[in-house]
Write a protein that holds these residues in place. Sequence first.
Motif, PDB file in Angstrom:
ATOM      1  N   TYR A   5     -43.273 -24.476   6.060  1.00 25.14           N
ATOM      2  CA  TYR A   5     -43.186 -23.018   6.119  1.00 25.14           C
ATOM      3  C   TYR A   5     -41.704 -22.667   6.058  1.00 25.14           C
ATOM      4  O   TYR A   5     -40.920 -23.130   6.897  1.00 25.14           O
ATOM      5  CB  TYR A   5     -43.837 -22.499   7.402  1.00 25.14           C
ATOM      6  N   GLN A   7     -38.410 -19.895   4.260  1.00 29.24           N
ATOM      7  CA  GLN A   7     -37.903 -18.715   3.558  1.00 29.24           C
ATOM      8  C   GLN A   7     -36.867 -19.229   2.569  1.00 29.24           C
ATOM      9  O   GLN A   7     -36.003 -20.032   2.947  1.00 29.24           O
ATOM     10  CB  GLN A   7     -37.254 -17.736   4.539  1.00 29.24           C
ATOM     11  N   VAL A  31     -42.588 -17.734   3.880  1.00 27.90           N
ATOM     12  CA  VAL A  31     -42.668 -16.762   4.968  1.00 27.90           C
ATOM     13  C   VAL A  31     -41.657 -15.664   4.664  1.00 27.90           C
ATOM     14  O   VAL A  31     -40.454 -15.928   4.577  1.00 27.90           O
ATOM     15  CB  VAL A  31     -42.356 -17.415   6.332  1.00 27.90           C
ATOM     16  N   ASN A  32     -42.126 -14.456   4.489  1.00 29.94           N
ATOM     17  CA  ASN A  32     -41.242 -13.350   4.122  1.00 29.94           C
ATOM     18  C   ASN A  32     -40.593 -12.779   5.382  1.00 29.94           C
ATOM     19  O   ASN A  32     -41.179 -11.956   6.088  1.00 29.94           O
ATOM     20  CB  ASN A  32     -42.026 -12.265   3.380  1.00 29.94           C
ATOM     21  N   ASN A  35     -39.962  -8.907   5.528  1.00 29.13           N
ATOM     22  CA  ASN A  35     -41.131  -8.083   5.840  1.00 29.13           C
ATOM     23  C   ASN A  35     -41.679  -8.348   7.236  1.00 29.13           C
ATOM     24  O   ASN A  35     -42.707  -7.785   7.617  1.00 29.13           O
ATOM     25  CB  ASN A  35     -42.238  -8.321   4.807  1.00 29.13           C
ATOM     26  N   GLU A  37     -42.922 -11.170   8.408  1.00 30.50           N
ATOM     27  CA  GLU A  37     -44.094 -12.044   8.444  1.00 30.50           C
ATOM     28  C   GLU A  37     -43.986 -13.098   9.543  1.00 30.50           C
ATOM     29  O   GLU A  37     -44.996 -13.587  10.055  1.00 30.50           O
ATOM     30  CB  GLU A  37     -44.275 -12.720   7.084  1.00 30.50           C
ATOM     31  N   GLN A  38     -42.741 -13.432   9.932  1.00 32.10           N
ATOM     32  CA  GLN A  38     -42.542 -14.437  10.977  1.00 32.10           C
ATOM     33  C   GLN A  38     -43.017 -13.952  12.344  1.00 32.10           C
ATOM     34  O   GLN A  38     -43.154 -14.750  13.275  1.00 32.10           O
ATOM     35  CB  GLN A  38     -41.063 -14.851  11.047  1.00 32.10           C
ATOM     36  N   SER A  40     -45.928 -12.303  12.621  1.00 35.22           N
ATOM     37  CA  SER A  40     -47.380 -12.144  12.525  1.00 35.22           C
ATOM     38  C   SER A  40     -48.069 -13.076  13.518  1.00 35.22           C
ATOM     39  O   SER A  40     -47.524 -14.104  13.928  1.00 35.22           O
ATOM     40  CB  SER A  40     -47.860 -12.455  11.106  1.00 35.22           C
ATOM     41  N   PHE A  43     -48.385 -16.667  12.159  1.00 33.73           N
ATOM     42  CA  PHE A  43     -47.186 -17.506  12.167  1.00 33.73           C
ATOM     43  C   PHE A  43     -46.739 -17.836  13.587  1.00 33.73           C
ATOM     44  O   PHE A  43     -46.298 -18.961  13.859  1.00 33.73           O
ATOM     45  CB  PHE A  43     -46.039 -16.840  11.407  1.00 33.73           C
TER      46      PHE A  43
END
Length: 208
Positions: A5, A7, A31-32, A35, A37-38, A40, A43
């Motif tokens: 995972y 970036q 993993v954005n 945005n 996403e980390q 979420s 994640f």
Amino acid sequence: MYALYYQPFACSYAVHIALEKTGQPFELHKVNLRNGEQQSEAFLALNPQGQVPVLQYADETLTQAGAILLRLSERHPEAALMPEPSSPLRSTALQMLFYISSTLHPAFSMLFYPERIAASARDEVKSKALEKIQLQLSHLERRLGQHTYCAGEQVFAPDYLLLAILNWCRLFQISLSSFPNIKRFLADMNERAEVKKALATELQEMAA
């Protein structure tokens, strides 16, 4: 199979390069970070710290780039990601790996996230970060004037991590004109096969 995972061009880049060096099969999960996403739920179940890299293999989940690089070196000694335990270079490579992780990387983190230190004094934090980075660049310039790579004349995992972090100089428009040994190191590393493979993939992912 490994699952990384990452970036593109975060410190996870070092792990990506190391995986290429091992020759083992792996899959990438972008993993954005921009945005969020980390943060979420999915994640955070992998890494409660909300950071990349995360490496999964079978029932093992690892975080922290330095720890992952060491684990890969143990699992794949044939890739020579670290000097052998009996080698006098081992302690030097470990020293450099921890220095990059605990001293150089945090200085750049101050540029990425100044609000985490002082939300009301972002400019002051960035200025202090740049001072710290210049100090560390001077240290690295001297070291790379004595040795071709972090631990001598052979590339090891700390060199991958150093490459990943020094790439951020371009992002923050930090000139390397006064650091010819660092520039030589970067040019040399970017010619390596495992680096070229990881670079091509991450450039493609950035453009996607």
